[in-house]
Design a protein around this motif. Structure first.
Motif, PDB file in Angstrom:
ATOM      1  N   GLN A  62       0.833  -1.206   0.000  1.00  0.00           N
ATOM      2  CA  GLN A  62       0.000   0.000   0.000  1.00  0.00           C
ATOM      3  C   GLN A  62       0.868   1.257   0.000  1.00  0.00           C
ATOM      4  N   ARG A  63       1.970   1.225   0.760  1.00  0.00           N
ATOM      5  CA  ARG A  63       2.885   2.369   0.791  1.00  0.00           C
ATOM      6  C   ARG A  63       3.522   2.616  -0.572  1.00  0.00           C
ATOM      7  N   HIS A  64       3.672   1.546  -1.346  1.00  0.00           N
ATOM      8  CA  HIS A  64       4.233   1.674  -2.693  1.00  0.00           C
ATOM      9  C   HIS A  64       3.136   1.916  -3.739  1.00  0.00           C
ATOM     10  N   ASN A  65       1.916   2.176  -3.260  1.00  0.00           N
ATOM     11  CA  ASN A  65       0.769   2.425  -4.152  1.00  0.00           C
ATOM     12  C   ASN A  65       0.503   1.254  -5.092  1.00  0.00           C
ATOM     13  N   LEU A  66       0.674   0.049  -4.582  1.00  0.00           N
ATOM     14  CA  LEU A  66       0.396  -1.158  -5.362  1.00  0.00           C
ATOM     15  C   LEU A  66      -0.982  -1.662  -4.959  1.00  0.00           C
ATOM     16  N   THR A  67      -1.950  -1.503  -5.832  1.00  0.00           N
ATOM     17  CA  THR A  67      -3.336  -1.813  -5.461  1.00  0.00           C
ATOM     18  C   THR A  67      -3.960  -2.927  -6.299  1.00  0.00           C
ATOM     19  N   THR A  68      -3.317  -3.300  -7.399  1.00  0.00           N
ATOM     20  CA  THR A  68      -3.883  -4.338  -8.266  1.00  0.00           C
ATOM     21  C   THR A  68      -2.945  -5.542  -8.300  1.00  0.00           C
ATOM     22  N   PRO A  69      -3.481  -6.721  -8.629  1.00  0.00           N
ATOM     23  CA  PRO A  69      -2.625  -7.914  -8.713  1.00  0.00           C
ATOM     24  C   PRO A  69      -1.472  -7.743  -9.699  1.00  0.00           C
TER      25      PRO A  69
END
Length: 212
Positions: free
Chosen positions: A195-202
């Motif tokens: 989440q901190r790396h803005n990774l929201t999708t698979p």
């Protein structure tokens, strides 16, 4: 005379009633079922690769026969012999019963759809499996135990409050299993890091892991 506490000291093995219900549909024999229960009992004691001698001690089979029945379970695609690494980097083997429970999940889902169809003529009303329950079941399979009510609430919060995608949670679970860390706190730290790396999708998560 043995007391209840004596039995408690021996421990308890938790298995799904669906295993007992659907094993005939998976073409499993009673002997194979008992062997699966033995594998579950050892796994719930954190031993995912018991020896044939250990398994034979609690069954009316010889170690050689145990080996033959293990191979039968592998041939029936309900058991996999996997390899992993321990914390010191050494290769170790382990039995994986995920294929068995995936088959059971499909039978349960099919039964749910069939039951709903019989009770309604409106196809739009057919049930959709709850993604939270699917994820909880996957965690229980990987952890080799039932989750507590608090753990179930935490998984529900990941989806309903934190709005993590179900597939992203499954990838985080896989990373925890690969690291051989079987608790939700570790999975939560993985999800927070993404989440901190803005990774929201698979896809974003998979690309990030490939670059790491």
């Amino acid at each position: 005379m043995a007391t209840y506490n004596d039995y408690r000291g021996a421990g308890f093995t938790v298995v799904s009633n669906n295993l007992l219900k659907y094993y005939p549909q998976l073409q499993l024999t009673e002997t194979e079922l008992v062997l699966i229960l033995e594998l579950e009992a050892w796994a719930q004691k954190n031993n995912t690769f018991p020896s044939n001698d250990d398994l034979a001690k609690n069954m009316t089979l010889s170690p050689i026969e145990i080996s033959q029945f293990i191979q039968q379970l592998i041939d029936k695609d309900v058991l996999i012999l996997q390899q992993g690494h321990d914390q010191e980097g050494r290769i170790n083997n382990y039995y994986d019963l995920n294929p068995l429970y995936e088959k059971i999940d499909k039978l349960v889902a099919k039964q749910n759809v069939t039951s709903n169809y019989k009770g309604s003529t409106d196809y739009k009303n057919e049930p959709v499996q709850d993604p939270i329950q699917i994820i909880i079941r996957q965690f229980e399979i990987e952890f080799g135990r039932l989750l507590s009510p608090i753990e179930r609430q935490e998984i529900a919060a990941w989806i309903n409050i934190d709005h993590y995608q179900a597939e992203v949670i499954k990838i985080a679970l896989r990373e925890a299993v690969l690291a051989q860390v079987y608790n939700l706190k570790y999975v939560d730290r993985i999800l927070l890091n993404w989440q901190r790396h803005n990774l929201t999708t698979p896809d974003q998560v998979k690309n990030f892991l490939q670059r790491s």
